[in-house]
Design a protein around this motif. Structure first.
Motif, PDB file in Angstrom:
ATOM      1  N   LEU A  14      11.661  54.070 -14.035  1.00 33.78           N
ATOM      2  CA  LEU A  14      12.044  53.655 -12.689  1.00 33.78           C
ATOM      3  C   LEU A  14      10.888  52.943 -11.992  1.00 33.78           C
ATOM      4  O   LEU A  14      11.085  51.895 -11.353  1.00 33.78           O
ATOM      5  CB  LEU A  14      12.476  54.879 -11.880  1.00 33.78           C
ATOM      6  N   ILE A  15       9.685  53.502 -12.122  1.00 28.35           N
ATOM      7  CA  ILE A  15       8.520  52.847 -11.521  1.00 28.35           C
ATOM      8  C   ILE A  15       8.295  51.472 -12.142  1.00 28.35           C
ATOM      9  O   ILE A  15       8.011  50.481 -11.438  1.00 28.35           O
ATOM     10  CB  ILE A  15       7.280  53.739 -11.673  1.00 28.35           C
ATOM     11  N   SER A  16       8.438  51.407 -13.468  1.00 30.97           N
ATOM     12  CA  SER A  16       8.254  50.121 -14.143  1.00 30.97           C
ATOM     13  C   SER A  16       9.294  49.110 -13.694  1.00 30.97           C
ATOM     14  O   SER A  16       8.970  47.942 -13.434  1.00 30.97           O
ATOM     15  CB  SER A  16       8.315  50.311 -15.661  1.00 30.97           C
ATOM     16  N   LEU A  23       7.627  42.350  -8.430  1.00 31.44           N
ATOM     17  CA  LEU A  23       6.818  41.195  -8.843  1.00 31.44           C
ATOM     18  C   LEU A  23       7.690  39.971  -9.087  1.00 31.44           C
ATOM     19  O   LEU A  23       7.322  38.838  -8.699  1.00 31.44           O
ATOM     20  CB  LEU A  23       6.033  41.546 -10.110  1.00 31.44           C
ATOM     21  N   ALA A  24       8.846  40.187  -9.735  1.00 38.54           N
ATOM     22  CA  ALA A  24       9.746  39.055  -9.990  1.00 38.54           C
ATOM     23  C   ALA A  24      10.277  38.470  -8.684  1.00 38.54           C
ATOM     24  O   ALA A  24      10.374  37.246  -8.523  1.00 38.54           O
ATOM     25  CB  ALA A  24      10.906  39.506 -10.882  1.00 38.54           C
ATOM     26  N   ALA A  28       9.515  34.741  -7.652  1.00 39.55           N
ATOM     27  CA  ALA A  28      10.665  33.841  -7.496  1.00 39.55           C
ATOM     28  C   ALA A  28      10.756  33.295  -6.076  1.00 39.55           C
ATOM     29  O   ALA A  28      11.027  32.110  -5.855  1.00 39.55           O
ATOM     30  CB  ALA A  28      11.946  34.587  -7.857  1.00 39.55           C
ATOM     31  N   ARG A  29      10.535  34.158  -5.112  1.00 40.13           N
ATOM     32  CA  ARG A  29      10.585  33.725  -3.711  1.00 40.13           C
ATOM     33  C   ARG A  29       9.512  32.667  -3.429  1.00 40.13           C
ATOM     34  O   ARG A  29       9.767  31.639  -2.786  1.00 40.13           O
ATOM     35  CB  ARG A  29      10.387  34.932  -2.801  1.00 40.13           C
ATOM     36  N   LEU A 167      17.408  39.230  -6.319  1.00 40.02           N
ATOM     37  CA  LEU A 167      16.998  40.606  -6.065  1.00 40.02           C
ATOM     38  C   LEU A 167      18.117  41.589  -6.401  1.00 40.02           C
ATOM     39  O   LEU A 167      17.875  42.650  -6.987  1.00 40.02           O
ATOM     40  CB  LEU A 167      16.592  40.754  -4.595  1.00 40.02           C
ATOM     41  N   ASP A 168      19.348  41.252  -6.058  1.00 40.80           N
ATOM     42  CA  ASP A 168      20.487  42.119  -6.388  1.00 40.80           C
ATOM     43  C   ASP A 168      20.641  42.267  -7.897  1.00 40.80           C
ATOM     44  O   ASP A 168      20.928  43.362  -8.404  1.00 40.80           O
ATOM     45  CB  ASP A 168      21.765  41.562  -5.775  1.00 40.80           C
ATOM     46  N   SER A 169      20.460  41.158  -8.613  1.00 42.58           N
ATOM     47  CA  SER A 169      20.567  41.225 -10.073  1.00 42.58           C
ATOM     48  C   SER A 169      19.493  42.137 -10.663  1.00 42.58           C
ATOM     49  O   SER A 169      19.745  42.920 -11.580  1.00 42.58           O
ATOM     50  CB  SER A 169      20.446  39.815 -10.666  1.00 42.58           C
ATOM     51  N   ALA A 170      18.270  42.019 -10.099  1.00 46.17           N
ATOM     52  CA  ALA A 170      17.191  42.888 -10.587  1.00 46.17           C
ATOM     53  C   ALA A 170      17.487  44.347 -10.293  1.00 46.17           C
ATOM     54  O   ALA A 170      17.219  45.241 -11.120  1.00 46.17           O
ATOM     55  CB  ALA A 170      15.868  42.458  -9.952  1.00 46.17           C
ATOM     56  N   ARG A 171      18.026  44.631  -9.099  1.00 44.88           N
ATOM     57  CA  ARG A 171      18.374  46.016  -8.761  1.00 44.88           C
ATOM     58  C   ARG A 171      19.462  46.552  -9.674  1.00 44.88           C
ATOM     59  O   ARG A 171      19.398  47.692 -10.138  1.00 44.88           O
ATOM     60  CB  ARG A 171      18.840  46.071  -7.318  1.00 44.88           C
TER      61      ARG A 171
END
Length: 505
Positions: A14-16, A23-24, A28-29, A167-171
């Motif tokens: 989870l931390i990773s 970071l992504a 990206a932003r 961000l939603d995709s990463a979550r």
């Protein structure tokens, strides 16, 4: 440990995942905004350069508005609004736009005094915008500004939505990562803990007495090394146990053999000593004393040999009960009378208490317990026979035979060792002057306990005499015990009350 491993795996995953997502998102932003900013700056610079070539300074309101419209028409993005300023004149490509709403004073100052294009991200009515401003310079390169300033307002909502979608995709990707980490953790925990469980099971078996318990050691990791160490320890323990058992067996055989070999010369010595004692009155005083001493010590040695042989039979599992239904009160009275202790012992015997026992072995128990009380305690010595219910509430009745004295009692720590072989607690329990039987061998209580266990019972030892809770057979034991001085020791024989027709195994 399994739970801790799974939790550790999940937390690390989870931390990773969160760190990678953060970071992504940041990269990206930054990349999206930088690309948009650079494109906006280059687009505005190119279009202003192209339109300003035919623009006359100083402009009027109409020419400034026309300039603004030409610049806006040439921009790549249709969502951009162009604002042109020349001194007090202001022109906007979209009449619905307030020129001062999204252009901050700081940006205007930076553009007015600067030489290069400037940009600033601003929030207006909750929406993000990029504002790019640049001064228009003369083409002759005299480094003098024309006084004309151009601003382009770009809507960043599309970029914001793209970044939010990323961000939603990463979550959403974090959930399967955590699930996968939990599955891997369970797999790893099973792989790691399986040898640990086997080792724990083998350790419990070893602790329970199974010295042949071993663990299969495979691999070259720490767990395999631990398993090999356990096996080596178990091998050493098994070898030591076998050696100790062999030595113990040899010692028992030695005691049994020595005791058996001593019986023949002891028989002869006993006969000679008996003859000498009978004629002691006719001998000189010194010879008479020697004869009586020899007789007493020979009798003591004979008793010791008999005790050793009895212990040897218990160790060899060669003892058998010759049980029959017996009146226990008569057995106790007969045992006391046989040894001449009737007048020296106070009895409280419940009549009619009958049980299936080996009468000879009950006699041995009574003789040892009463003999110890007379030898080491102080009068009065009391023998109480009765019955009592089992302490576990099963409804089973037990025979209780309590032997109490009023001597100094057992010293601290003696209660745990009083049934050990050859243990003597004479430091605190005095030797009775009235008892001429001499010092005991230290085997009497051990033999008594073995005989009690052979009957399925036990012998307990307690401190101050207090029989108020017991059954002395006449219903008055508690009343009398309440008025007796406290002190001494109480040895209580407990046997299951079995009668003819009941299971006597």
């Amino acid at each position: 440990m399994r739970v801790r491993l799974v939790v550790a795996f999940v937390v690390v995953a989870l931390i990773s995942a969160v760190t990678a997502t953060a970071l992504a998102y940041r990269d990206a932003r930054t990349a999206v905004l930088q690309r948009t900013q650079q494109a906006a700056v280059h687009d505005l610079r190119d279009q202003v350069t192209a339109v300003a070539a035919d623009f006359e300074i100083p402009p009027d309101q109409r020419s400034l508005s026309r300039f603004t419209a030409q610049v806006a028409d040439g921009l790549v993005s249709d969502s951009r609004v162009v604002v042109a300023r020349y001194q007090d004149l202001v022109a906007v490509s979209d009449s619905r736009t307030d020129p001062d709403a999204r252009i901050s004073p700081e940006l205007r100052t930076a553009v007015h005094i600067g030489e290069e294009a400037r940009f600033q991200r601003v929030m207006w009515r909750g929406e993000p915008y990029l504002v790019v401003g640049m001064p228009v310079r003369y083409a002759d390169g005299d480094r003098e500004t024309s006084g004309l300033e151009v601003y382009a307002l770009t809507d960043l909502r599309a970029e914001r939505d793209d970044i939010a979608a990323l961000l939603d995709s990463a979550r959403e990707g974090t959930v399967p990562v955590v699930v996968l980490a939990a599955a891997l953790a369970l797999l790893a925990a099973g792989t790691v803990l399986r040898p640990v469980r086997k080792l724990g099971r083998a350790t419990r078996e070893l602790a329970a007495g199974d010295l042949g318990s071993r663990v299969a050691a495979t691999g070259h990791d720490e767990l395999a090394e631990l398993a090999r160490t356990f096996n080596e320890t178990a091998d050493a323990l098994q070898a030591s146990d076998a050696e100790l058992r062999e030595q113990e067996a040899k010692a028992r055989r030695f005691v049994a053999d020595v005791s058996h070999e001593l019986r023949t010369p002891l028989s002869a010595m006993t006969m000679v000593a008996t003859v000498l004692e009978e004629d002691a009155d006719q001998l000189p005083p010194d010879a008479a004393h020697a004869a009586r001493t020899v007789g007493a010590e020979t009798a003591r040695l004979a008793r010791l040999v008999d005790d050793l042989m009895e212990i040897s039979r218990f160790d060899a599992k060669a003892v058998r009960l010759n049980a029959a239904e017996t009146d226990l009160a008569d057995t106790v009275r007969a045992s006391l009378a046989l040894r001449g202790w009737t007048d020296r012992v106070e009895t409280r015997l419940a009549e009619g208490v009958r049980a299936v026992v080996d009468r000879r072995r009950i006699d041995v128990i009574v003789a040892n317990l009463v003999g110890n009380a007379l030898r080491h305690g102080a009068p009065p010595v009391t023998v109480t026979l009765g019955t009592a219910p089992a302490a576990d509430g099963s409804g089973t009745e037990w025979v209780t035979l309590a032997v109490a004295d009023h001597g100094p009692g057992l010293p601290p720590g003696a209660r745990e060792r009083v049934f050990d072989r050859f243990y003597k607690a004479d430091a605190a329990r005095t030797r009775g002057a009235a008892d001429d039987s001499g010092q005991g061998s230290g085997l009497g209580t051990a033999i008594a306990l073995e005989n009690a266990r052979l009957h399925g019972g036990t012998i307990e030892v307690a401190d101050p005499t207090d029989l108020a809770d017991g059954n002395d057979g006449d219903g008055k034991g508690g009343e009398r015990a309440a008025h007796e001085p406290r002190g001494g020791a109480v040895f209580t024989l407990r046997l299951p009350l079995r009668r003819t027709g009941e299971d006597t195994e």
